[in-house]
Design an enzyme around this catalytic site. Structure first.
Site, PDB file in Angstrom:
ATOM      1  CB  CYS A  81      -0.960  -0.191   1.207  1.00 15.06           C
ATOM      2  SG  CYS A  81      -2.368   1.153   1.067  1.00 15.06           S
ATOM      3  CG  HIS A 180      -3.365  -3.661   3.628  1.00 13.64           C
ATOM      4  ND1 HIS A 180      -2.269  -3.087   4.452  1.00 13.64           N
ATOM      5  CD2 HIS A 180      -4.020  -2.771   3.078  1.00 13.64           C
ATOM      6  CE1 HIS A 180      -2.284  -1.892   4.316  1.00 13.64           C
ATOM      7  NE2 HIS A 180      -3.420  -1.479   3.347  1.00 13.64           N
ATOM      8  CD  GLU A 182      -0.775  -6.284   5.723  1.00  8.95           C
ATOM      9  OE1 GLU A 182      -0.428  -6.636   4.716  1.00  8.95           O
ATOM     10  OE2 GLU A 182      -0.738  -4.974   6.210  1.00  8.95           O
TER      11      GLU A 182
END
Lengths: 201, 252
Positions: A81, A180, A182
């Site tokens: 990002c 993202h 994660e």
């Protein structure tokens, strides 16, 4: 097991990223000043904060010069990002990026911003084979800006919010993702696992 | 294409999940860490965790639970309840929350929204708004729906957006816990007053209620009672919504 270093961009909350790397069995450290920098498997630019503040933080922490040198030496790096946007030249948000990738950081054109939620990845013709296995898979996004590389061949996947935008770019040792991994559940975890093992160097 | 978000909400008191009707008559319904992980495993798109008492004594346990959840949770986590200062925000983020939800403090100290947005980015700030109908207007309430904030919904959404809210979590007090459907009128009104994403909350009692909202173009729905009672699962709801043609993420 990989050695992963997360570059502190000032105030970012890194909990999710650290937790996801640890779940994959990797060693994680956070670089906050020049004394922390050394050769690792991956240097990760996390995705939180604002562009101007992040560049400022890298300068204040005296990390910028050392990271430049690592980049030039071909160190594998992942930008998430904002961490990826930082590698570009100039953003609408104001402030200059690092200029490692030629291109701009325009604002998304959509009635509701930020773009928050799960959206599909569509690999491009130049995408490596392993990325094509994630065709049409949903990843978690949260952003109002995107990256537009001058060289369209660097774009390895696109997503669509209001209009198509690059969601995965690669240039030599740099891998940048607008989503993202994660925070993207099992698919995101699988993506990170594949990326960290396959794409290094 | 963006998928609609189905977001389970855990109201946590003294380390346990509870749920009430119209914000009252709380009933114990389980261990929040286990529940959050179960919902995530079942296909939830995010988790919202609200610490509904947030007394000093509860805080340590609360933070410990957040940290435990973060180690295992692979999707976004928003934590709220009793967030009043920058230090409160910092504590919660340090345990691994991705966003904070700020309710009463945003109304009484709107600078807090600006400070959090400046320091951690707007994507980190969810402004929670509780509203109900008073004399034909949508009035904002604080303190668990008990205290009138002296503001109406439209102007407050616009001000909070201006100050850096990245997202809103809007609960209709009129509909909360009743399971008679979301407050479509309030949510549509809110949609016309801000360009930020709105998570609609209060009233989900059946899959039709979710479908009604998606059909109106709303893209983020909060769920509590419906799930905690165990009548339906996240996976069942999402599967059926997808089968009805809505853009929904279903993990196969």
């Amino acid at each position: 097991m990989m050695q992963c270093a997360i570059v502190s961009l000032g105030q970012g909350n890194l909990g999710s990223l650290i937790a996801s790397l640890k779940r994959l069995g990797h060693e994680v450290e956070v670089w906050r000043n020049q004394g922390d920098v050394h050769a690792v498997d991956w240097v990760i630019f996390p995705g939180v904060g604002a562009l101007g503040g992040a560049v400022q933080a890298l300068k204040q922490q005296q990390l910028l010069g050392l990271l430049q040198r690592q980049y030039q030496a071909g160190q594998a790096m992942l930008g998430i990002c904002l961490g990826m946007q930082l590698w570009f030249e100039e953003g609408e948000e104001g402030g200059r990026g690092l200029g490692w990738m030629a291109g701009t950081i325009p604002a998304l054109d959509a009635p509701i911003l930020p773009h928050i939620g799960w959206n599909q990845l569509v690999p491009t013709g130049t995408a490596p084979e392993w990325i094509r296995t994630f065709d049409q898979q949903d990843f978690y996004f949260v952003h109002s800006y995107y990256v537009q590389p001058n060289d369209a061949d660097l774009v390895k996947a696109v997503s669509d919010y209001g209009h198509p935008f690059p969601s995965l770019v690669m240039q030599g040792p740099l891998v940048g993702v607008q989503f993202h991994p994660e925070l993207s559940g099992n698919v995101g975890e699988e993506f990170l696992r594949e990326l960290l093992h396959r794409q290094r160097g | 294409m963006l998928k609609a978000r189905i977001i389970p909400c855990l109201d946590v008191r003294q380390g346990r999940t509870v749920k009430g009707v119209h914000f009252e008559n709380m009933v114990d319904s389980g261990d929040p860490v286990d529940q959050a992980l179960f919902y995530a495993h079942d296909g939830a798109d995010e988790i919202v965790w609200l610490d509904i008492t947030a007394t000093l004594e509860d805080r340590a346990l609360h933070l410990q639970q957040i940290a435990e959840l973060r180690r295992q949770l692979k999707i976004p986590l928003t934590v709220g309840g009793g967030i009043r200062t920058i230090a409160d925000v910092e504590r919660v983020l340090n345990q691994g929350a991705d966003k904070v939800s700020i309710n009463s403090a945003a109304v009484y100290n709107p600078d807090l929204v600006e400070q959090v947005a400046r320091r951690w980015g707007s994507q980190c700030v969810v402004v929670a708004v509780d509203a109900k109908r008073v004399n034909g207007q949508f009035e904002v309430f604080t303190h668990g729906g008990k205290r009138p904030a002296g503001r109406t919904l439209g102007p407050w959404l616009r001000e909070a957006e201006e100050r850096g809210a990245g997202e809103f979590l809007l609960t209709s007090i009129d509909s909360d816990g009743v399971q008679a459907g979301y407050d479509v009128v309030m949510m549509n009104f809110a949609r016309g007053n801000t360009a930020r994403p709105i998570i609609a909350s209060g009233g989900a009692g059946s899959i039709d209620h979710l479908a009604d909202m998606l059909a109106q173009g709303h893209t983020a729905l909060l769920l509590a009672s419906l799930l905690h009672q165990g009548q339906v699962t996240v996976h069942m709801l999402k599967r059926q919504l997808k089968d009805r043609g809505f853009a929904i993420r279903v993990d196969e």
